[in-house]
Design a protein around this motif. Structure first.
Motif, PDB file in Angstrom:
ATOM      1  N   TYR A 131       0.831  -1.207   0.000  1.00  0.00           N
ATOM      2  CA  TYR A 131       0.000   0.000   0.000  1.00  0.00           C
ATOM      3  C   TYR A 131       0.870   1.264   0.000  1.00  0.00           C
ATOM      4  O   TYR A 131       0.549   2.247  -0.680  1.00  0.00           O
ATOM      5  CB  TYR A 131      -0.923   0.008   1.214  1.00  0.00           C
ATOM      6  CG  TYR A 131      -2.187  -0.794   1.025  1.00  0.00           C
ATOM      7  CD1 TYR A 131      -3.129  -0.434   0.074  1.00  0.00           C
ATOM      8  CD2 TYR A 131      -2.442  -1.915   1.807  1.00  0.00           C
ATOM      9  CE1 TYR A 131      -4.292  -1.161  -0.098  1.00  0.00           C
ATOM     10  CE2 TYR A 131      -3.608  -2.653   1.642  1.00  0.00           C
ATOM     11  CZ  TYR A 131      -4.527  -2.272   0.687  1.00  0.00           C
ATOM     12  OH  TYR A 131      -5.687  -2.995   0.525  1.00  0.00           O
ATOM     13  N   LEU A 132       1.942   1.246   0.767  1.00  0.00           N
ATOM     14  CA  LEU A 132       2.831   2.416   0.813  1.00  0.00           C
ATOM     15  C   LEU A 132       3.512   2.630  -0.539  1.00  0.00           C
ATOM     16  O   LEU A 132       3.703   3.773  -0.972  1.00  0.00           O
ATOM     17  CB  LEU A 132       3.877   2.223   1.910  1.00  0.00           C
ATOM     18  CG  LEU A 132       3.321   2.096   3.343  1.00  0.00           C
ATOM     19  CD1 LEU A 132       4.454   1.890   4.342  1.00  0.00           C
ATOM     20  CD2 LEU A 132       2.498   3.323   3.709  1.00  0.00           C
ATOM     21  N   VAL A 133       3.864   1.544  -1.215  1.00  0.00           N
ATOM     22  CA  VAL A 133       4.446   1.656  -2.561  1.00  0.00           C
ATOM     23  C   VAL A 133       3.423   2.278  -3.517  1.00  0.00           C
ATOM     24  O   VAL A 133       3.762   3.114  -4.364  1.00  0.00           O
ATOM     25  CB  VAL A 133       4.904   0.275  -3.068  1.00  0.00           C
ATOM     26  CG1 VAL A 133       5.321   0.351  -4.539  1.00  0.00           C
ATOM     27  CG2 VAL A 133       6.063  -0.238  -2.224  1.00  0.00           C
ATOM     28  N   GLY A 134       2.169   1.890  -3.381  1.00  0.00           N
ATOM     29  CA  GLY A 134       1.120   2.482  -4.211  1.00  0.00           C
ATOM     30  C   GLY A 134       0.974   3.968  -3.977  1.00  0.00           C
ATOM     31  O   GLY A 134       0.761   4.745  -4.919  1.00  0.00           O
ATOM     32  N   MET A 135       1.090   4.395  -2.716  1.00  0.00           N
ATOM     33  CA  MET A 135       1.049   5.822  -2.404  1.00  0.00           C
ATOM     34  C   MET A 135       2.166   6.562  -3.119  1.00  0.00           C
ATOM     35  O   MET A 135       1.947   7.622  -3.711  1.00  0.00           O
ATOM     36  CB  MET A 135       1.170   6.039  -0.895  1.00  0.00           C
ATOM     37  CG  MET A 135      -0.014   5.592  -0.081  1.00  0.00           C
ATOM     38  SD  MET A 135       0.274   5.832   1.704  1.00  0.00           S
ATOM     39  CE  MET A 135       0.403   7.636   1.764  1.00  0.00           C
ATOM     40  N   ALA A 136       3.358   5.994  -3.062  1.00  0.00           N
ATOM     41  CA  ALA A 136       4.510   6.631  -3.695  1.00  0.00           C
ATOM     42  C   ALA A 136       4.323   6.735  -5.209  1.00  0.00           C
ATOM     43  O   ALA A 136       4.620   7.769  -5.825  1.00  0.00           O
ATOM     44  CB  ALA A 136       5.782   5.845  -3.371  1.00  0.00           C
ATOM     45  N   GLY A 137       3.822   5.666  -5.835  1.00  0.00           N
ATOM     46  CA  GLY A 137       3.602   5.693  -7.277  1.00  0.00           C
ATOM     47  C   GLY A 137       2.546   6.706  -7.684  1.00  0.00           C
ATOM     48  O   GLY A 137       2.731   7.459  -8.652  1.00  0.00           O
ATOM     49  N   PHE A 138       1.447   6.754  -6.950  1.00  0.00           N
ATOM     50  CA  PHE A 138       0.381   7.701  -7.249  1.00  0.00           C
ATOM     51  C   PHE A 138       0.883   9.139  -7.123  1.00  0.00           C
ATOM     52  O   PHE A 138       0.647   9.980  -7.990  1.00  0.00           O
ATOM     53  CB  PHE A 138      -0.794   7.465  -6.296  1.00  0.00           C
ATOM     54  CG  PHE A 138      -1.941   8.409  -6.486  1.00  0.00           C
ATOM     55  CD1 PHE A 138      -2.893   8.173  -7.460  1.00  0.00           C
ATOM     56  CD2 PHE A 138      -2.067   9.541  -5.689  1.00  0.00           C
ATOM     57  CE1 PHE A 138      -3.960   9.047  -7.642  1.00  0.00           C
ATOM     58  CE2 PHE A 138      -3.122  10.424  -5.861  1.00  0.00           C
ATOM     59  CZ  PHE A 138      -4.072  10.174  -6.841  1.00  0.00           C
ATOM     60  N   ALA A 139       1.596   9.423  -6.039  1.00  0.00           N
ATOM     61  CA  ALA A 139       2.099  10.773  -5.808  1.00  0.00           C
ATOM     62  C   ALA A 139       3.124  11.180  -6.863  1.00  0.00           C
ATOM     63  O   ALA A 139       3.137  12.329  -7.326  1.00  0.00           O
ATOM     64  CB  ALA A 139       2.711  10.873  -4.407  1.00  0.00           C
ATOM     65  N   THR A 140       3.969  10.229  -7.269  1.00  0.00           N
ATOM     66  CA  THR A 140       5.014  10.534  -8.251  1.00  0.00           C
ATOM     67  C   THR A 140       4.415  10.885  -9.611  1.00  0.00           C
ATOM     68  O   THR A 140       4.802  11.882 -10.236  1.00  0.00           O
ATOM     69  CB  THR A 140       5.969   9.337  -8.393  1.00  0.00           C
ATOM     70  OG1 THR A 140       6.594   9.079  -7.135  1.00  0.00           O
ATOM     71  CG2 THR A 140       7.038   9.637  -9.437  1.00  0.00           C
ATOM     72  N   VAL A 141       3.462  10.079 -10.088  1.00  0.00           N
ATOM     73  CA  VAL A 141       2.850  10.341 -11.392  1.00  0.00           C
ATOM     74  C   VAL A 141       2.092  11.667 -11.369  1.00  0.00           C
ATOM     75  O   VAL A 141       2.157  12.462 -12.304  1.00  0.00           O
ATOM     76  CB  VAL A 141       1.919   9.177 -11.792  1.00  0.00           C
ATOM     77  CG1 VAL A 141       1.168   9.506 -13.086  1.00  0.00           C
ATOM     78  CG2 VAL A 141       2.704   7.899 -11.978  1.00  0.00           C
TER      79      VAL A 141
END
Length: 420
Positions: free
Chosen positions: A403-413
């Protein structure tokens, strides 16, 4: 515009009822098969077998989705919904006959693959048709209502399967009869879809190669290209991919714990009845998400809403998953389902709002393909690592990290788009 005003649109009501019938049948069919394969007292089961069962439920549309998407953007969606539902109904009866006869090998596997694949095709068609029955400014609310209530109805179908197994028996014959009743949902969905006029559900225009074969071949490429060029959709994909992977791990652990480790909690029994209660708590989370997502997004914005839900899901994995007891598993089911549904509704709205009608079916089909494959892979990997009892603190922690990795990906894009 509230639900009452949305329901004033006759086309929306009809499409919603078709979705309800379809998803009720899906829930009943899938739970009937799960009872036969996983919770049949006459059979032993391993994590790998359970993972194989989830593969049957999730993988079919992943294999045909991109091609189906091209067809949804080429063929009259009303005709597709009618034909697909009727074909699914016939195959459900054939599968039910196999279950009643105790056939648990390749024939049943292939039938289940085809039935669930058609169900995914119908779901993509319903989503692609929604903008044709409600005004564009109301798509977020209409989608939230349709998807949320549809998911709840699917859980109700699962609950009906649990109740029918109690009445008809837990053996092969009872499982077969339970599974066969899902035929009713497919027929009702087809009848309701047939009441639309020809062409009423789109596509408005066909932006396709001159032959169907060329359109099919282009489906995957076009859907991916359009999704990647639409920042709101690409960022949402990152968030939802993470949720599907983490949720897949949790789902496998829950089934194993319910079968082998959990003890009864008051009136709640472990086993298939307990799994039904877990599904009920998940449905409650989905329902609450449907009621609150529009307000949450209005107050916090889409980006903050998605990030907040992913963070909440990560915390829920640790706080309510690690105890590995039935009461906290119920709370975890509610929170994870709520968070995942908010994220899904945000992504659905982005696809419906920001993707043109000529490509929307392909993007929804690609959407299903990617997320189902992600969940299947996560379940498969977890099955190789989890003990048969399902007791694995390491996998619960791993799901929280996803879930934390998903947060990082969403924020980066999202950040890259803002800088562009």
């Amino acid at each position: 515009m509230g639900p009452r005003r949305l329901l004033a649109f006759a086309g929306f009501r009809r499409l919603l009822l078709s979705r309800f019938a379809s998803q009720w049948g899906d829930g009943l069919f899938q739970t009937g098969l799960a009872g036969f394969v996983v919770f049949n007292p006459e059979r032993a089961v391993t994590p790998e077998e359970i993972a194989g069962g989830f593969m049957v439920l999730l993988l079919p549309y992943s294999l045909v989705g991109p091609f189906a998407g091209a067809l949804l953007d080429r063929w009259d969606r009303r005709r597709v919904l009618v034909a697909a539902n009727l074909l699914r109904g016939v195959l459900i009866l054939v599968a039910a006959g196999c279950v009643a006869g105790g056939a648990s090998g390749l024939p049943l596997l292939m039938l289940a693959l085809v039935v669930v694949g058609i169900s995914r095709f119908v779901g993509a068609g319903l989503s692609a048709a929604l903008p044709h029955v409600v005004p564009v400014p109301n798509l977020v609310e209409a989608n939230a209502l349709a998807v949320t209530l549809g998911a709840v109805v699917s859980v109700l179908g699962a609950g009906c399967a649990v109740g029918l197994r109690g009445l008809l028996g837990e053996g092969d014959t009872g499982s077969g009869l339970t599974t066969g009743i899902a035929f009713v949902g497919s027929v009702l969905a087809a009848v309701l879809a047939a009441r639309f006029a020809r062409g009423a559900l789109g596509p408005d225009k066909v932006d396709e190669p001159p032959t169907a074969l060329a359109a099919v071949a282009q489906g995957l490429f076009d859907g991916g290209r359009v999704a990647l060029r639409t920042p709101s959709v690409a960022a949402g994909f990152c968030a939802l991919l993470a949720h599907r992977a983490a949720f897949g791990i949790s789902l496998l652990l829950t089934v194993l714990l319910m079968r082998f480790s959990f003890e009864d909690f008051g009136p709640i029994e472990a086993g298939l009845p307990g799994l039904g209660v877990v599904l009920g708590f998940g449905a409650a989370g989905i329902f609450v998400a449907g009621l609150t997502t529009a307000r949450l997004v209005s107050r916090l914005g889409r980006k903050r809403s998605v990030l907040l839900c992913l963070a909440g899901a990560a915390l829920a994995q640790l706080a309510f998953g690690l105890p590995m007891v039935l009461p906290t598993a119920l709370v975890a089911a509610f929170v994870l389902s709520y968070a995942g549904q908010v994220v899904k509704l945000c992504v659905d709205a982005a696809v419906q709002r920001d993707i043109g009608d000529e490509a929307r079916g392909r993007v929804f089909a690609l959407y299903d393909m990617l997320f189902n494959i992600t969940q299947v892979v996560a379940i498969g990997l977890a099955a190789e690592l989890v003990p048969q009892t399902g007791e694995s603190a390491a996998l619960i922690a791993a799901a929280a990290v996803v879930y934390l990795v998903g947060m990082a990906g969403f924020a980066t894009v999202t950040r890259r788009h803002q800088r562009a």
